[in-house]
Every structure is written in C-alpha cells, then in structure tokens.
Design an enzyme around this catalytic site. Structure first.
Site, PDB file in Angstrom:
ATOM      1  N   ASN A 176      49.041  40.484  43.420  1.00  0.00           N
ATOM      2  CA  ASN A 176      49.759  39.429  42.693  1.00  0.00           C
ATOM      3  C   ASN A 176      49.656  38.083  43.388  1.00  0.00           C
ATOM      4  OD1 ASN A 176      50.493  40.965  40.563  1.00  0.00           O
ATOM      5  ND2 ASN A 176      52.572  41.383  41.268  1.00  0.00           N
ATOM      6  N   GLU A 209      49.627  49.848  45.819  1.00  0.00           N
ATOM      7  CA  GLU A 209      49.812  49.141  47.086  1.00  0.00           C
ATOM      8  C   GLU A 209      50.896  49.882  47.867  1.00  0.00           C
ATOM      9  OE1 GLU A 209      48.589  44.578  45.778  1.00  0.00           O
ATOM     10  OE2 GLU A 209      50.711  45.091  45.814  1.00  0.00           O
ATOM     11  N   HIS A 226      53.782  50.260  45.193  1.00  0.00           N
ATOM     12  CA  HIS A 226      53.644  49.318  44.073  1.00  0.00           C
ATOM     13  C   HIS A 226      52.545  49.800  43.140  1.00  0.00           C
ATOM     14  CE1 HIS A 226      52.729  45.078  42.440  1.00  0.00           C
ATOM     15  NE2 HIS A 226      53.745  45.593  41.793  1.00  0.00           N
ATOM     16  N   SER A 277      57.999  44.379  42.352  1.00  0.00           N
ATOM     17  CA  SER A 277      56.794  43.534  42.318  1.00  0.00           C
ATOM     18  C   SER A 277      56.998  42.292  43.165  1.00  0.00           C
ATOM     19  CB  SER A 277      56.510  43.036  40.901  1.00  0.00           C
ATOM     20  OG  SER A 277      56.513  44.071  39.995  1.00  0.00           O
TER      21      SER A 277
HETATM   22  P1  NAD Z   1      61.710  48.293  32.244  1.00  0.00           P
HETATM   23  O1  NAD Z   1      62.682  47.297  31.800  1.00  0.00           O
HETATM   24  O2  NAD Z   1      60.669  48.771  31.294  1.00  0.00           O
HETATM   25  O3  NAD Z   1      62.485  49.598  32.763  1.00  0.00           O
HETATM   26  C1  NAD Z   1      63.622  49.559  33.575  1.00  0.00           C
HETATM   27  C2  NAD Z   1      64.429  50.827  33.328  1.00  0.00           C
HETATM   28  O4  NAD Z   1      65.498  50.841  34.256  1.00  0.00           O
HETATM   29  C3  NAD Z   1      65.048  50.902  31.923  1.00  0.00           C
HETATM   30  O5  NAD Z   1      64.780  52.162  31.356  1.00  0.00           O
HETATM   31  C4  NAD Z   1      66.528  50.747  32.183  1.00  0.00           C
HETATM   32  O6  NAD Z   1      67.336  51.497  31.277  1.00  0.00           O
HETATM   33  C5  NAD Z   1      66.654  51.315  33.576  1.00  0.00           C
HETATM   34  N1  NAD Z   1      67.852  50.882  34.279  1.00  0.00           N
HETATM   35  C6  NAD Z   1      68.750  49.921  33.947  1.00  0.00           C
HETATM   36  N2  NAD Z   1      69.752  49.900  34.865  1.00  0.00           N
HETATM   37  C7  NAD Z   1      69.460  50.846  35.797  1.00  0.00           C
HETATM   38  C8  NAD Z   1      70.113  51.311  36.958  1.00  0.00           C
HETATM   39  N3  NAD Z   1      71.266  50.785  37.357  1.00  0.00           N
HETATM   40  N4  NAD Z   1      69.541  52.319  37.635  1.00  0.00           N
HETATM   41  C9  NAD Z   1      68.384  52.856  37.261  1.00  0.00           C
HETATM   42  N5  NAD Z   1      67.727  52.465  36.150  1.00  0.00           N
HETATM   43  C10 NAD Z   1      68.255  51.472  35.432  1.00  0.00           C
HETATM   44  O7  NAD Z   1      61.035  47.710  33.562  1.00  0.00           O
HETATM   45  P2  NAD Z   1      59.614  48.070  34.207  1.00  0.00           P
HETATM   46  O8  NAD Z   1      58.591  47.170  33.649  1.00  0.00           O
HETATM   47  O9  NAD Z   1      59.409  49.541  34.164  1.00  0.00           O
HETATM   48  O10 NAD Z   1      59.840  47.612  35.717  1.00  0.00           O
HETATM   49  C11 NAD Z   1      60.523  48.408  36.643  1.00  0.00           C
HETATM   50  C12 NAD Z   1      60.181  47.963  38.046  1.00  0.00           C
HETATM   51  O11 NAD Z   1      58.772  48.053  38.249  1.00  0.00           O
HETATM   52  C13 NAD Z   1      60.543  46.512  38.347  1.00  0.00           C
HETATM   53  O12 NAD Z   1      60.940  46.421  39.678  1.00  0.00           O
HETATM   54  C14 NAD Z   1      59.238  45.767  38.119  1.00  0.00           C
HETATM   55  O13 NAD Z   1      59.171  44.579  38.847  1.00  0.00           O
HETATM   56  C15 NAD Z   1      58.262  46.797  38.643  1.00  0.00           C
HETATM   57  N6  NAD Z   1      56.879  46.670  38.138  1.00  0.00           N
HETATM   58  C16 NAD Z   1      56.653  46.404  36.818  1.00  0.00           C
HETATM   59  C17 NAD Z   1      55.344  46.324  36.372  1.00  0.00           C
HETATM   60  C18 NAD Z   1      55.044  46.038  34.928  1.00  0.00           C
HETATM   61  O14 NAD Z   1      53.930  45.598  34.626  1.00  0.00           O
HETATM   62  N7  NAD Z   1      55.958  46.297  34.011  1.00  0.00           N
HETATM   63  C19 NAD Z   1      54.276  46.533  37.261  1.00  0.00           C
HETATM   64  C20 NAD Z   1      54.553  46.844  38.593  1.00  0.00           C
HETATM   65  C21 NAD Z   1      55.869  46.908  39.021  1.00  0.00           C
END
Ligand code: NAD
Length: 524
Positions: A186, A148, A136, A115
């Site tokens: 964003n 995106e 994204h 993000s």
């Molecule tokens: P989250 O914390 O829910 O999930 C992250 C996952 O990654 C967990 O299951 C964790 O166990 C796993 N993880 C930990 N270490 C790891 C590794 N070394 N290799 C692979 N996986 C690993 O986070 P999220 O909200 O799903 O966000 C993930 C990505 O998506 C981030 O980059 C975030 O910025 C982006 N994002 C999030 C949102 C949102 O609203 N949550 C929206 C758009 C983008």
C-alpha cells in the site's frame, strides 16, 4: 490435528480468510456480533466453494463447510491457537478485541488484518505482545496469494517465521514486512495513483493516462483501478499514509481525489467515479498497421536501454548524411547541444520537457517523446510539442512510430512523460522502502507483482532501465518541476556512485532489536 483458527469479523476479508483456513484443513470459529453478517458469510463461502468445485479446483465442499462454526462469543474464539482479527478499521475496536482475547487466553497467537494501523499500537493493549503480529491479506483473500507478515516492535521473530510457514501451507506467498505505515504494497503503490492524479491535474486526459499504463503491462490504468477499489477507500489509504508520515509531501493526496469522494462519486459501486458505469472506461484504440515504405530514418543517439531497444526494433541509420531526424534517447539536458547540422530533433523527455530541450536547439524543430522498455505491441508512444507548438519534428516522430505499428498520443508538454514519471516514482518509493528495511529487494518485487499485478517489480524494472538514467531523470524532474516529491532517494545516488547496477549485490543491514542490544552493549 491442525490447530483451530478463529476469525473476528465476518465481512469481506474475514469470510475469505475463514474459507482459506477451512480449505487448508483447520477447524474455524467465525465470529461476528451481527447474526446476519454470519449468515451472509456462510452463504458466500458456500457459493464460492461451489464455484471452485465447478471449475474442478476443489472437492469435499461439505467437509470444508463442516469445519466452519459461527459464533457471537469471544470465549469460543479464545480456545483457538491462532486468532485473526478482521473487524472494521478502527484502532480502539481492534485494541479492545485483541486485548480481550489476550485476557481470555494468555498463550495463543493474535494476528490483525489491519491495512493502516500500526501492529505495535494494536499489540500495546495485549497481554504478552510478543505473540501479536500482522497478517495482511489482500482482497479477495481466497484468490490473492500475497500475505504481508508484519512484525511489530515486540513481536517474537520466531513467530514470524512460523507464520510464514503456516501461510505457505495455506497456499499463500508470504513476505516479511516491517511495521511501517502502509506496510509494503500500500505504500510502494501510492505513486501509481498520486502521480496519475498530478498528471490529470496538469491537464492530461485520464483516458490517455490509463491507456499508456495498460500499454506498459499494468492490468488496469490508475483511474480504472481507483474506480474498482472505490475512490473513498483509495482516498482513505492515501490520507492515512500521508498522515502517518507527518505530511511527507510525496504522499500528499490530491484535491481532485477528495472532490470526487465528497461528491459521492465513489467508482463502480456507485455507478460513477472517474468513469460512468456502464459503459466504463473506453478501450485503447487499435494500433495502426505497420508499414514498410516511406518511413523517415533517424539517427538514434544514446547508450541506454531505450536507445538499445529502439535500435533493435525500429528502422534507423548510422549514417548522418542519410538521416532525416535525430532520435535522442539521452536523459541529461546538459548533454543536448547543437549537433548534426540542422536535423529536426526528437528527444526523450524523461528528465525534462520538450520546451526545455527546444531552448538548447535555438531555431531547430524539436519534439519530445517517451516510452518505457520493455517495448511490446501494446506500448503507447507519448509525443510532446514544445510550448511554441507543433512542428516538423513532431510530424516526423508521429509518422515514424505509427509506421512501426504503435499507437501515438500527442500530449500537453510536461517533463517526464506519463509512463516514466509514474514508474520513476514507484522505483523511488521502492528504494525508500528497502532503505528503511521495510522488506528485502526480492520480497518487494514479488509482493508488488502478486499484490498489485504489476508486470515487473519496481526494482526489477529499475535494473532493466539502468539506475543511472533513472537517477538523472529524477534530478531533472526535481529541477524542472521544483518539487521535493521528485527528490531521488539517497540510496539511488549511493548505488550509482558505487557503480552498483542491481539490487542482488546490495548489502543492506536493517535496524533490528538484535542490533539495538549490541549497540547498547557497545555503548557501555
Ligand atoms: P467489512 O466491513 O466487510 O467487514 C467487517 C465485519 O466486521 C462486518 O461483518 C461487521 O459486522 C464485523 N464487525 C462489526 N463490529 C465488530 C466487532 N466489534 N467485532 C468483530 N466484528 C465486528 O470490512 P473488511 O473489508 O472485511 O475489512 C476488515 C479488515 O480488513 C479491516 O481492518 C480492513 O482494513 C482490512 N482489510 C480490508 C481489505 C479490503 O480490501 N476490504 C484488504 C485488506 C485488509
């Protein structure tokens, strides 16, 4: 056969993306180093598919689930034609993961769902960075249509086109976006929170701000929405865009935002953020019943869409002798001067405060008002008394709008009004994004409607309000508030100077790799 897709990270986003890919018919490797994360992901994907099945939107749950395999091995993922990384938001982790995948397979496509980080920075650690891009997704990835598609400095432009087609085949609505801080949504959405916080800091009630924004057609007010997103997540997004633009003042986070985060009041997830849950934010009051009798008659002044909408929907007179007050919809303060005998003046406050207008009409009762077209039954009319206090003009304005069946709020005097100040800054930010080539005007409008649920894209809204009043209002806000964050974008000035009133006729030439080559050749 559709290519295999690997998703790295089985959290909120990863499992949503895995579900979308599997529903679209791809075999999916879902990777996570934590087995319990994988188990939970499968449980949640099954539950979500079940829910969709019950609503009649989907069949073949078992076939879809059979396409998803979980793994704790990156070697498995390296066999996939497309890898989408959705691991925690840490730059080194993302660089390391995609760097390793890039070593294991030198020809697959590597996407990041980051993000906040630069796609180019993530690609810098990958062998053959032309195959790295941003995909994204928005949360929840299963429902939100917008994706995106972000090209880094070295991304192959052909790949961006192919990925847009792929996203369409997944039922998504992709928009192509440049690798720039906050990408598109964003970044353009920052003022929705930032300016609401400024207004709150200036003494306006958060409930009033939320009611006014909902009355404009936004699905939620800014404070309600921050509570849903999580104040910590929202604060992190504000801080990251602010830092990425090296402290550009218009992105500066608000101290009151930090204070709540530091206190652990993070929103719905902790039971308290801006509001306490339950009961959550109070609903807006029911609008008063419209009346037909005893409505004070104004003369409506001005040519702009506010004046036009008021003339079309509200009782008024064209005859000065009959008028009980003046409803002045013009934006420029210099235009306001003594006229129409001694009638009380109710003036649009888009570019200045009620107190500033009062100075132009010495001794006359003056009040301010604001509303933003398009007017709907939910519109809340903002009313402002000058610093010297309430007067006959304020009473007339209140009874006039209430008699037409609209909710009114009497608010502490400030220039711009709540609805307009927030919208004007969204429009200004949208202009800066298109001027920098972050996205095309139609894509920007579409992305903001899809990604945030805005009732209109900011540029479409600007066209409806007319660009000239928006420019004049921003100039007035910058003058009265004395802050750089209200500086009208030069593109807005150029468009008004050129008499351009819509973005369809705009010729913007974004700076691309192709241009650079031509320029270098020209330089030789
Ligand atoms: P989250 O914390 O829910 O999930 C992250 C996952 O990654 C967990 O299951 C964790 O166990 C796993 N993880 C930990 N270490 C790891 C590794 N070394 N290799 C692979 N996986 C690993 O986070 P999220 O909200 O799903 O966000 C993930 C990505 O998506 C981030 O980059 C975030 O910025 C982006 N994002 C999030 C949102 C949102 O609203 N949550 C929206 C758009 C983008």
């Amino acid at each position: 056969m559709k290519e295999t897709v690997a998703i790295l990270g089985a959290g909120t986003m990863g499992r949503g993306i895995a579900e979308v890919a599997a529903v679209a018919g791809h075999a999916v490797w879902l990777y996570d180093p934590y087995p319990q994360a994988l188990e939970q992901a499968l449980r949640e994907i099954r539950a979500d598919l079940q829910k969709q099945h019950e609503r009649g939107r989907l069949t073949g749950i078992e076939e879809i689930l059979a396409r998803i395999q979980t793994t704790a091995s990156l070697e498995d993922c390296a066999q996939a034609g497309l890898v989408i990384e959705a691991a925690p938001e840490k730059l080194e982790l993302k660089q390391e993961l995609l760097g390793k995948l890039g070593e294991l397979n030198e020809s697959n496509i590597l996407a990041t769902n980051t993000s906040t980080f630069s796609v180019s920075a993530i690609a810098s650690r990958v062998k053959h960075p032309a195959r790295v891009l941003g995909l994204h997704f928005f949360n929840p990835a299963q429902r939100m249509k917008l994706v995106e598609v972000v090209g880094g400095l070295e991304t192959d432009p052909g790949l961006l086109k192919r990925m847009q087609t792929l996203m369409q085949s997944w039922g998504k609505e992709p928009v192509q976006v440049a690798d720039s801080p906050g990408f598109l949504v964003n970044r353009v959405a920052r003022p929705f929170y930032g300016e609401a916080l400024r207004l709150y800091g200036e003494g306006l009630a958060k409930e009033h701000i939320d009611w006014i924004l909902k009355g404009m057609g936004f699905p939620m007010g800014p404070f309600e929405l921050m509570d849903l997103i999580g104040l910590d997540i929202n604060y992190a997004a504000s801080t990251s865009v602010y830092q990425a633009f090296y402290g550009e003042p218009r992105y500066r986070p608000h101290p009151l935002q930090y204070q709540r985060v530091a206190a652990g009041l993070l929103g719905r997830k902790t039971g308290q953020g801006w509001y306490i849950y339950p009961p959550g934010p109070p609903p807006p009051p029911t609008p008063p019943k419209a009346q037909t009798k005893d409505i004070p008659l104004p003369l409506i002044i001005g040519p702009n869409p506010v004046a036009q909408e008021l003339r079309a929907r509200f009782k008024h007179t064209e005859n000065v002798a009959e008028a009980q007050f003046v409803l002045d919809c013009r934006v420029k303060l210099e235009r306001k001067h003594d006229f129409f005998e001694n009638l009380p003046v109710v003036s649009l406050v888009w570019g200045h405060s009620a107190s500033a207008v009062q100075a132009e009409f010495r001794g006359r009762p003056v009040a301010g008002f604001s509303l933003v077209p398009p007017i709907s039954p939910a519109t809340v009319v903002e009313l402002y008394a000058p610093l010297s206090g309430g007067n006959e003009a304020l009473k007339l304005a209140q009874s006039y709008f209430a008699a037409h069946g609209y909710n009114t709020l009497i608010l502490p005097d400030q220039p711009g009004g709540v609805a307009f100040r927030i919208l004007a800054l969204l429009i200004n930010e949208a202009l800066s994004a298109i001027a920098e080539g972050v996205a095309s005007p139609p894509d920007l409008n579409r992305a903001m409607r899809l990604g945030t649920g805005y009732p209109l894209g900011p540029l479409e809204w600007a066209e409806q309000l007319w660009l000239k009043p928006v420019l004049r209002a921003l100039e007035g806000l910058q003058a009265e508030l004395g802050e750089d964050r209200y500086r009208p974008h030069p593109l807005l000035r150029r468009m008004v100077a050129a008499g351009l009133e819509n973005f369809g006729n705009l010729s913007l030439v974004p700076y691309t790799k192709g241009d650079l080559q031509t320029r270098e050749e020209e330089a030789v």
